[in-house]
Scaffold this motif. Sequence first.
Motif, short mmCIF file in Angstrom:
data_model
loop_
_atom_site.label_atom_id
_atom_site.label_comp_id
_atom_site.label_asym_id
_atom_site.label_seq_id
_atom_site.Cartn_x
_atom_site.Cartn_y
_atom_site.Cartn_z
N ALA A 56 0.82 -1.22 0.00
CA ALA A 56 0.00 0.00 0.00
C ALA A 56 0.85 1.26 0.00
N ILE A 57 1.90 1.29 0.82
CA ILE A 57 2.68 2.53 0.93
C ILE A 57 3.45 2.79 -0.37
N LEU A 58 3.90 1.70 -1.04
CA LEU A 58 4.63 1.91 -2.30
C LEU A 58 3.71 2.52 -3.36
N LEU A 59 2.45 2.05 -3.40
CA LEU A 59 1.50 2.62 -4.37
C LEU A 59 1.21 4.09 -4.04
N ILE A 60 1.01 4.37 -2.75
CA ILE A 60 0.70 5.75 -2.34
C ILE A 60 1.88 6.68 -2.66
N LEU A 61 3.08 6.24 -2.35
CA LEU A 61 4.25 7.09 -2.61
C LEU A 61 4.47 7.26 -4.12
N GLY A 91 -6.96 5.76 -3.20
CA GLY A 91 -5.97 6.38 -2.30
C GLY A 91 -6.41 6.25 -0.85
N ILE A 92 -7.68 6.54 -0.58
CA ILE A 92 -8.18 6.47 0.80
C ILE A 92 -8.13 5.01 1.30
N ALA A 93 -8.56 4.08 0.42
CA ALA A 93 -8.56 2.66 0.81
C ALA A 93 -7.13 2.21 1.13
N THR A 136 -2.50 11.30 9.15
CA THR A 136 -2.76 12.66 8.65
C THR A 136 -3.09 12.62 7.15
N GLY A 137 -2.42 11.71 6.40
CA GLY A 137 -2.70 11.58 4.97
C GLY A 137 -4.15 11.18 4.71
N VAL A 138 -4.62 10.18 5.45
CA VAL A 138 -6.00 9.73 5.27
C VAL A 138 -6.97 10.85 5.69
N TYR A 139 -6.63 11.52 6.79
CA TYR A 139 -7.49 12.61 7.27
C TYR A 139 -7.63 13.70 6.20
N ILE A 140 -6.49 14.05 5.57
CA ILE A 140 -6.52 15.07 4.51
C ILE A 140 -7.38 14.58 3.35
N ALA A 141 -7.14 13.33 2.94
CA ALA A 141 -7.85 12.79 1.77
C ALA A 141 -9.36 12.76 2.01
N GLY A 147 -7.87 16.06 -2.95
CA GLY A 147 -6.47 16.38 -2.67
C GLY A 147 -5.57 16.05 -3.85
N GLY A 148 -5.91 14.96 -4.55
CA GLY A 148 -5.11 14.58 -5.71
C GLY A 148 -5.04 15.72 -6.72
N PHE A 149 -6.09 16.52 -6.73
CA PHE A 149 -6.17 17.63 -7.68
C PHE A 149 -5.45 18.88 -7.19
N PHE A 188 10.64 15.07 8.32
CA PHE A 188 11.20 14.48 9.55
C PHE A 188 11.57 13.02 9.27
N LEU A 189 10.72 12.34 8.49
CA LEU A 189 11.03 10.94 8.12
C LEU A 189 12.27 10.87 7.24
N VAL A 190 12.43 11.86 6.38
CA VAL A 190 13.65 11.92 5.55
C VAL A 190 14.87 12.06 6.46
C1 HEM Z 1 7.06 10.27 3.77
C2 HEM Z 1 6.35 10.72 2.77
C3 HEM Z 1 4.83 10.64 2.72
C4 HEM Z 1 4.00 9.61 3.10
C5 HEM Z 1 4.39 8.24 3.67
C6 HEM Z 1 2.64 10.05 2.83
C7 HEM Z 1 1.48 9.30 3.08
C8 HEM Z 1 0.21 9.66 2.69
C9 HEM Z 1 -0.98 8.83 2.82
C10 HEM Z 1 -1.00 7.43 3.46
C11 HEM Z 1 -2.03 9.51 2.30
C12 HEM Z 1 -3.48 9.02 2.21
C13 HEM Z 1 -3.74 8.21 0.98
C14 HEM Z 1 -3.84 9.03 -0.29
O1 HEM Z 1 -4.78 9.80 -0.44
O2 HEM Z 1 -2.92 8.89 -1.11
C15 HEM Z 1 -1.51 10.78 1.83
C16 HEM Z 1 -2.26 11.75 1.21
C17 HEM Z 1 -1.81 13.01 0.92
N1 HEM Z 1 -0.53 13.49 1.07
FE1 HEM Z 1 1.06 12.43 1.71
N2 HEM Z 1 2.67 11.33 2.33
C18 HEM Z 1 4.00 11.72 2.25
C19 HEM Z 1 4.48 12.95 1.83
C20 HEM Z 1 3.67 14.05 1.52
C21 HEM Z 1 4.15 15.40 1.32
C22 HEM Z 1 5.61 15.90 1.40
C23 HEM Z 1 3.07 16.14 1.05
C24 HEM Z 1 3.08 17.65 0.87
C25 HEM Z 1 2.32 18.43 1.62
C26 HEM Z 1 1.90 15.28 1.01
C27 HEM Z 1 0.59 15.66 0.72
C28 HEM Z 1 -0.51 14.82 0.68
C29 HEM Z 1 -1.83 15.20 0.24
C30 HEM Z 1 -2.26 16.58 -0.28
C31 HEM Z 1 -2.67 14.07 0.38
C32 HEM Z 1 -4.15 13.94 0.03
C33 HEM Z 1 -4.25 13.30 -1.35
C34 HEM Z 1 -5.68 12.97 -1.74
O3 HEM Z 1 -6.61 13.50 -1.16
O4 HEM Z 1 -5.83 12.20 -2.66
N3 HEM Z 1 2.32 14.01 1.33
N4 HEM Z 1 -0.16 10.84 2.09
#
Ligand code: HEM
Length: 226
Positions: A56-61, A91-93, A136-141, A147-149, A188-190
């Motif tokens: 999952a993380i590889l696809l998300i990254l 992405g959310i899944a 936080t990523g899932v919360y944003i999505a 967010g993708g847009f 911070f992870l970097v």
């Molecule tokens: C260590 C690097 C990162 C990891 C592991 C990570 C992980 C995730 C995960 C798990 C999600 C939720 C799934 C998804 O919607 O894709 C997400 C979404 C998101 N991430 Fe990250 N992220 C990383 C870096 C960043 C950075 C540097 C940004 C810049 C602010 C960012 C912005 C976003 C945004 C805007 C979303 C929402 C995308 C959507 O709604 O489709 N991420 N991230």
Amino acid sequence: MMDLILFGVFPYVAMTLAIAVGFYRYCFDRYSYSSQSSQFLESRTLFWGSVPWHYAILLILSAHLLAFLFPSLWGSLLGAPGRLYLLEITGIALGVVTTIAMLVLLLRRASNARVNVVTTTIDWVLLISLLLQVITGVYIAITMRWGGFWYVHTVTPWLWSLVSFSPKIDFLVNMPFVVKLHAVNAFFLVALFPFSRLVHVVSIPLAYVTRPYQLVIWYRQRNNQL
Ligand code: HEM
């Protein structure tokens, strides 16, 4: 001032640490370039955490990277509602999968005595930061739709401004707190990368694909095992 430090300076500190300390460690402590597997101490729970986590993380990254490298292609890919919904839902899944998998991995280290013994402070810091990142990523999505847009009009130009050494922090300073947290925690992870097991991401064992298989056999009687 704080924004400048977090979004304009800290990413460089993190990248410098990752490259310099990572290189130093590679030269002087190459054997440690590993995930320091604990599979032989416990493998069942590890399977249910590690396998879903990695897929999952590889696809998300990859999605994060594609939107950064090819923003116009990414933008047109999401241009049709059907594709936008599909990508957001996927992405959310995947994000939920990473969150559950990380909780499994954390609980394993906390609850299994044998694994707990070989778990260091930096392991806890790393796993908790990864959990924070995916939550936080899932919360944003979920809460900040599409967010993708908007990523390609905010995050992508911010990241490219860092690459070109002219940081444009304005792209991030007015973002909601959780987006800022997600961005800073990513760097911070970097920064953690060269000090933790995370170094294993650059030691992909490609030679495994072509090398002859090995047969591993217990040398001891099974009832003498640890
Ligand atoms: C260590 C690097 C990162 C990891 C592991 C990570 C992980 C995730 C995960 C798990 C999600 C939720 C799934 C998804 O919607 O894709 C997400 C979404 C998101 N991430 Fe990250 N992220 C990383 C870096 C960043 C950075 C540097 C940004 C810049 C602010 C960012 C912005 C976003 C945004 C805007 C979303 C929402 C995308 C959507 O709604 O489709 N991420 N991230």
